[in-house]
Design an enzyme around this catalytic site. Structure first.
Site, mmCIF file in Angstrom:
data_model
loop_
_atom_site.group_PDB
_atom_site.id
_atom_site.type_symbol
_atom_site.label_atom_id
_atom_site.label_comp_id
_atom_site.label_asym_id
_atom_site.label_seq_id
_atom_site.Cartn_x
_atom_site.Cartn_y
_atom_site.Cartn_z
ATOM 1 N N TYR A 46 -3.489 -1.203 9.974
ATOM 2 C CA TYR A 46 -3.349 -1.519 8.546
ATOM 3 C C TYR A 46 -1.952 -1.170 8.013
ATOM 4 O O TYR A 46 -1.309 -1.987 7.341
ATOM 5 C CB TYR A 46 -4.433 -0.747 7.775
ATOM 6 N N SER A 106 0.840 -1.202 0.000
ATOM 7 C CA SER A 106 0.000 0.000 0.000
ATOM 8 C C SER A 106 0.868 1.243 0.000
ATOM 9 O O SER A 106 1.895 1.288 0.704
ATOM 10 C CB SER A 106 -0.907 0.020 1.233
#
Ligand code: NAD
Length: 246
Positions: free
Chosen positions: A154, A141
């Site tokens: 996350y 990400s």
């Protein structure tokens, strides 16, 4: 663009980015095992691949569960042959202010986004080592570069996955198995649309003035899976419309 009929496992391929990766690798002649905890989504992806003339099977599996991973890998081998390409894409991305993250939620995010890819890689790597050829592509990400509000769990998981990709790239460099990663920027999927972000307004702040498409991530994965990428390992193809460079 030919993947020579090799077998690819794409996790979380019942939706969004994973579905686009599965469709693209199938177009490039890979046989696809579509793994997802959502069996209906996986079945729909298989239908789309078959309609386009490709070969695919759907497997309903929790990609954070060791026994489920082993069973899914055995079913994949039995139906499609040894696994040559693994795309660790399945993930969850909750938004939780740091002080509200309870320990179980932290563990759940780490289990799905980091421990799952660890278990999956261990499960399928012997197939690749035996063949002297393999591709592991981890979907990380861009938030590891930028940070992300209320995503302490996350971003930690994706940062860990980046570290694991580099460590394994080094350890297995002589083996013919490469490990690379694709960190998406903002990509138009159900995950993004569920996030507390005005994606269309955000798009105007991006250098390219658009949110990415799942196919943009799939194209980077297709390259990393191909023969052409055989001298590339431990690397990152940041696919974010120019938001972060270098
Ligand atoms: P999505 O929610 O549309 O798809 C994720 C898929 O993973 C779903 O089909 C879901 O059922 C599956 N999944 C979730 N937990 C699972 C589990 N335990 N076992 C098996 N399958 C499971 O999301 P997406 O946007 O397509 O995201 C795909 C990947 O890309 C994720 O790892 C995500 O973190 C990453 N990513 C997405 C964006 C974005 O903007 N969309 C940005 C950065 C990173």
């Amino acid at each position: 663009r030919s993947l020579n009929g090799r077998t690819a496992v794409v996790t979380g391929a019942g939706s969004g980015i994973g579905r686009a990766i599965a469709l693209r690798l199938a177009e490039d002649t890979a046989k696809i095992a579509v793994w997802d905890i959502n069996g209906d989504g996986a079945a729909e992806t298989v239908k789309l691949i078959e309609a386009a003339g490709g070969t695919a099977i759907a497997i309903t599996a929790d990609c954070s569960d060791k026994a489920a991973i082993h069973a899914a890998a055995e079913e994949t081998r039995a139906k499609l042959g040894p696994i040559a390409i693994l795309v660790n894409n399945a993930g969850i991305a909750p938004f939780t202010p740091f002080m509200d993250i309870d320990d179980d939620l932290f563990d759940k995010v780490i289990h799905i986004n980091l421990r799952g890819p660890y278990l999956l890689t261990k499960e399928v790597l012997p197939d690749m080592l035996a063949a002297g050829w393999g591709r592991v592509i981890n979907i990380t990400s861009s938030s590891v570069q930028s940070g992300s509000f209320a995503q302490g769990h996350y971003v930690s998981s994706k940062g860990g996955l980046m570290g694991m990709t580099k460590a394994l790239a080094l350890e297995f460099a002589p083996s013919g198995v490469t490990f690379n990663m694709v960190p998406p920027g903002f990509i138009d999927t159900p995950m993004l649309r569920a996030a507390p972000i005005d994606a269309d307004a955000f798009a105007q702040t991006l250098p390219m003035k658009r949110i990415g498409k799942p196919e943009d991530i799939a194209a980077a994965c297709a390259y990393l899976a191909s023969e052409e990428a055989s001298y590339i390992t431990g690397q990152t193809i940041s696919t974010n419309g120019g938001r972060y460079m270098g």
